[in-house]
Design an enzyme around this catalytic site. Structure first.
Site, PDB file in Angstrom:
ATOM      1  N   ARG A   1     -12.913  13.807   6.738  1.00  0.00           N
ATOM      2  CA  ARG A   1     -13.937  14.650   6.099  1.00  0.00           C
ATOM      3  C   ARG A   1     -15.307  14.117   6.477  1.00  0.00           C
ATOM      4  NH1 ARG A   1     -12.386  10.674   2.327  1.00  0.00           N
ATOM      5  NH2 ARG A   1     -14.170   9.366   1.772  1.00  0.00           N
TER       6      ARG A   1
ATOM      7  N   GLU B   1      -7.880   2.844   7.292  1.00  0.00           N
ATOM      8  CA  GLU B   1      -7.455   4.241   7.159  1.00  0.00           C
ATOM      9  C   GLU B   1      -8.459   5.155   7.838  1.00  0.00           C
ATOM     10  OE1 GLU B   1      -8.720   5.388   2.686  1.00  0.00           O
ATOM     11  OE2 GLU B   1      -7.352   3.703   2.840  1.00  0.00           O
TER      12      GLU B   1
ATOM     13  N   LYS C   1       0.831  -1.203   0.000  1.00  0.00           N
ATOM     14  CA  LYS C   1       0.000   0.000   0.000  1.00  0.00           C
ATOM     15  C   LYS C   1       0.866   1.254   0.000  1.00  0.00           C
ATOM     16  CE  LYS C   1      -3.937  -1.950   2.512  1.00  0.00           C
ATOM     17  NZ  LYS C   1      -4.814  -1.817   3.685  1.00  0.00           N
TER      18      LYS C   1
ATOM     19  N   VAL D   1     -19.882  10.708   2.201  1.00  0.00           N
ATOM     20  CA  VAL D   1     -21.128  10.602   1.434  1.00  0.00           C
ATOM     21  C   VAL D   1     -22.220   9.945   2.287  1.00  0.00           C
ATOM     22  CG1 VAL D   1     -22.196   9.561  -0.604  1.00  0.00           C
ATOM     23  CG2 VAL D   1     -19.857  10.444  -0.756  1.00  0.00           C
TER      24      VAL D   1
HETATM   25  C1  MV4 Z   1      -6.856  -4.299   2.478  1.00  0.00           C
HETATM   26  C2  MV4 Z   1      -7.538  -5.403   1.952  1.00  0.00           C
HETATM   27  C3  MV4 Z   1      -7.187  -6.654   2.413  1.00  0.00           C
HETATM   28  N1  MV4 Z   1      -6.192  -6.782   3.315  1.00  0.00           N
HETATM   29  N2  MV4 Z   1      -5.886  -4.471   3.384  1.00  0.00           N
HETATM   30  C4  MV4 Z   1      -9.085  -1.020  -0.225  1.00  0.00           C
HETATM   31  C5  MV4 Z   1      -9.210   0.435  -0.001  1.00  0.00           C
HETATM   32  C6  MV4 Z   1      -8.203   0.801   1.027  1.00  0.00           C
HETATM   33  N3  MV4 Z   1      -8.841   1.576   2.032  1.00  0.00           N
HETATM   34  C7  MV4 Z   1      -7.698  -0.473   1.577  1.00  0.00           C
HETATM   35  N4  MV4 Z   1      -8.332  -1.531   0.848  1.00  0.00           N
HETATM   36  C8  MV4 Z   1      -8.117  -2.817   1.174  1.00  0.00           C
HETATM   37  N5  MV4 Z   1      -7.147  -3.053   2.099  1.00  0.00           N
HETATM   38  C9  MV4 Z   1      -5.574  -5.701   3.789  1.00  0.00           C
HETATM   39  N6  MV4 Z   1      -4.594  -5.865   4.694  1.00  0.00           N
HETATM   40  C10 MV4 Z   1      -8.546  -5.192   1.015  1.00  0.00           C
HETATM   41  C11 MV4 Z   1      -8.836  -3.896   0.616  1.00  0.00           C
HETATM   42  C12 MV4 Z   1      -9.886  -3.802  -0.355  1.00  0.00           C
HETATM   43  C13 MV4 Z   1     -11.134  -3.268  -0.019  1.00  0.00           C
HETATM   44  C14 MV4 Z   1     -11.395  -2.741   1.229  1.00  0.00           C
HETATM   45  C15 MV4 Z   1     -12.644  -2.212   1.544  1.00  0.00           C
HETATM   46  C16 MV4 Z   1     -13.649  -2.217   0.598  1.00  0.00           C
HETATM   47  C17 MV4 Z   1     -13.412  -2.724  -0.645  1.00  0.00           C
HETATM   48  C18 MV4 Z   1     -12.165  -3.256  -0.978  1.00  0.00           C
HETATM   49  C19 MV4 Z   1     -11.956  -3.768  -2.250  1.00  0.00           C
HETATM   50  C20 MV4 Z   1     -10.734  -4.274  -2.572  1.00  0.00           C
HETATM   51  C21 MV4 Z   1      -9.700  -4.292  -1.630  1.00  0.00           C
END
Ligand code: MV4
Length: 453
Positions: free
Chosen positions: A292, A288, A158, A295
């Site tokens: 803000r 995270e 990330k 929506v």
């Molecule tokens: C992740 C994850 C799986 N494992 N972290 C997507 C947006 C960003 N905020 C972080 N995200 C993700 N982090 C770990 N360790 C999967 C996602 C993710 C996801 C998270 C929330 C809603 C939809 C998603 C779609 C794909 C991946």
């Protein structure tokens, strides 16, 4: 309280902010691009200032033009809404240097929480659960591989400056991790001017659960419970609801308290959201923090009876939080669906153009947040959100019945919208039983036969 605020946004959220200001006896000044001359926020505001051409960089993202409008209109404060400048710490600093209150958190909390590596370190220090992974920034491919072998594949790379799904790579082995590291670092450098990346264990089947936070300028922080935003497609949320249908009260309490602890440790004020992933065993991990108003904030407003946008304005003007944590109660069940001008039959391609007929539903338990009206021309320059349909009922089953009924009443023509998709999702067995994860909608839309429906 302020006399006058500037609304540095457009669409439904500009309308929402103007309404909040008016209920507080505050004048609202709109800004608009030439594409938005006939927009509802321009008509509703007490004054409106054209700030430039349709491309966001020449209008809604243009700091000098927005500050000039604020100076000309002689406002006390600026509400940034969501998107555009809402999470831009530099903009918050410019507001401060011009003696204009930024209706949001401090530039310092935005910088701290917007840096995912620093945010995660603050979480660890405050016993907020995070996914196993690197302690901080990863220096190179060899270090990434060493950590991946410790925590086990799959892992996710990330960008520290990323968020909302931008700048991520999943890796299942050493080779794809080396490639993912290179791609993620290059992408982060070019997109954010910061190539810092970190890695963590990739959770394969998870739900998205987020906690609404409010803090004031005097160190008081409360949570307004959680929202479940698992129903999404390509990082665009489609359906949001509260409470999370699969949480028991003990886990809910632990989750919400962890979120409030993190916000307090960051010196947070205004409205914010702490996002978590929840795995099948209902263990949660910080993703995270969004600094803000989101929506989907109306879901929490209906659940708690607290007007989050009015609270943002009151907090920015120096008021204390008017309630303690134990005075905040969750009532019933709320669900929101996003009605977008997109064609679900055509890969969700944005479908701007004139809306001949716009007849939203009503009746018991129904709220509509929109800037649209019959005859409105949806400009092609901005996001495709037309309206949010939000319902509130005593139980989840009743909320689903109400939102389904309201969706069948909603008339938008001739533009394609996400209404038919939402009708289908409300009838889907997995959604109704809450046996879904963050990949559910994408899997469903890939299928040609639908055994689960
Ligand atoms: C992740 C994850 C799986 N494992 N972290 C997507 C947006 C960003 N905020 C972080 N995200 C993700 N982090 C770990 N360790 C999967 C996602 C993710 C996801 C998270 C929330 C809603 C939809 C998603 C779609 C794909 C991946």
């Amino acid at each position: 309280m302020f006399s006058r605020i500037l609304v540095a946004n457009r669409g439904e959220i500009a309308v929402r902010i103007i309404r909040a200001a008016h209920e507080l006896g505050v004048e609202a000044v709109a800004v608009y691009s030439t594409a938005d001359r006939d927009a509802a926020h321009v008509r509703m505001a007490d004054a409106a200032i054209c700030i430039g051409a349709p491309p966001p960089g020449e209008s809604y993202l243009n700091i000098p033009r927005i500050i000039s409008a604020a100076e000309v209109a002689n406002v006390d404060a600026i509400h940034p809404g969501y998107g555009f400048l809402a999470e831009n710490a530099h903009f918050a600093e410019v507001c401060r240097s011009c003696n204009i209150e930024f209706i949001g958190p401090s530039a310092e909390s935005m910088n701290l929480l917007g840096d995912k590596v620093r945010c995660k370190q603050l979480a660890i220090k405050n016993k907020v659960p995070v996914a196993p992974g690197s302690k901080g920034k990863i220096e190179g491919e060899d270090e990434a591989i060493k950590i991946a072998r410790e925590i086990g594949y799959p892992v996710i790379v990330k960008a520290s400056a990323g968020g909302g799904g931008r700048g991520m790579r999943v890796a299942h082995n050493d080779i794809s991790l080396r490639n993912g590291m290179r791609q993620a670092m290059a992408e982060a450098q070019s997109a954010f001017g910061d190539g810092t990346v970190y890695i963590e264990k990739f959770l394969e089947s998870a739900r998205h659960v987020e906690v609404q936070i409010l803090g004031d300028h005097y160190g008081h922080v409360v949570h307004l419970f959680e929202r479940d935003c698992t129903m999404q497609r390509r990082h665009q949320k489609l359906i949001e609801e509260a409470p999370c249908p699969v949480l028991d009260n003990d886990r809910r309490d632990a989750l919400c308290k962890a979120a409030a602890r993190l916000a307090k440790a960051a010196g947070y004020y205004s409205a914010g959201t702490v996002e978590f992933l929840m795995d099948k065993r209902k263990k949660f991990y910080l993703m995270e923090v969004n600094t803000r108003v989101q929506v989907e904030h109306p879901v929490t407003e209906l659940l708690t009876g607290i007007d989050i946008v009015k609270m943002q304005i009151r907090i920015a003007s120096g008021e204390r939080l008017p309630f303690s944590q134990k005075q905040i109660k969750a009532n019933g069940h709320a669900i929101e669906v996003r009605i977008n001008a997109e064609d679900p039959a055509n890969k969700f391609r944005p479908a701007p153009g004139r809306i001949a007929q716009f007849d939203p539903p009503g009746g018991p338990g129904v709220r509509i947040d929109t800037h649209c009206y019959s005859g409105y021309e949806v400009p092609p320059n901005y996001d495709s959100l037309l309206a949010k349909l939000i319902v509130h009922q005593p139980t989840r089953e009743e909320a689903i019945a109400t939102i389904h009924r309201a969706l069948t009443e909603f008339r938008v023509s001739p533009n394609p919208t996400t209404i038919p998709l939402h009708i289908r999702l409300m009838l889907n067995g997995n959604f109704r039983r809450s046996t879904v994860d963050i990949h559910f909608v994408e899997r469903l839309l890939e299928q040609h036969t639908l055994p689960s429906e």
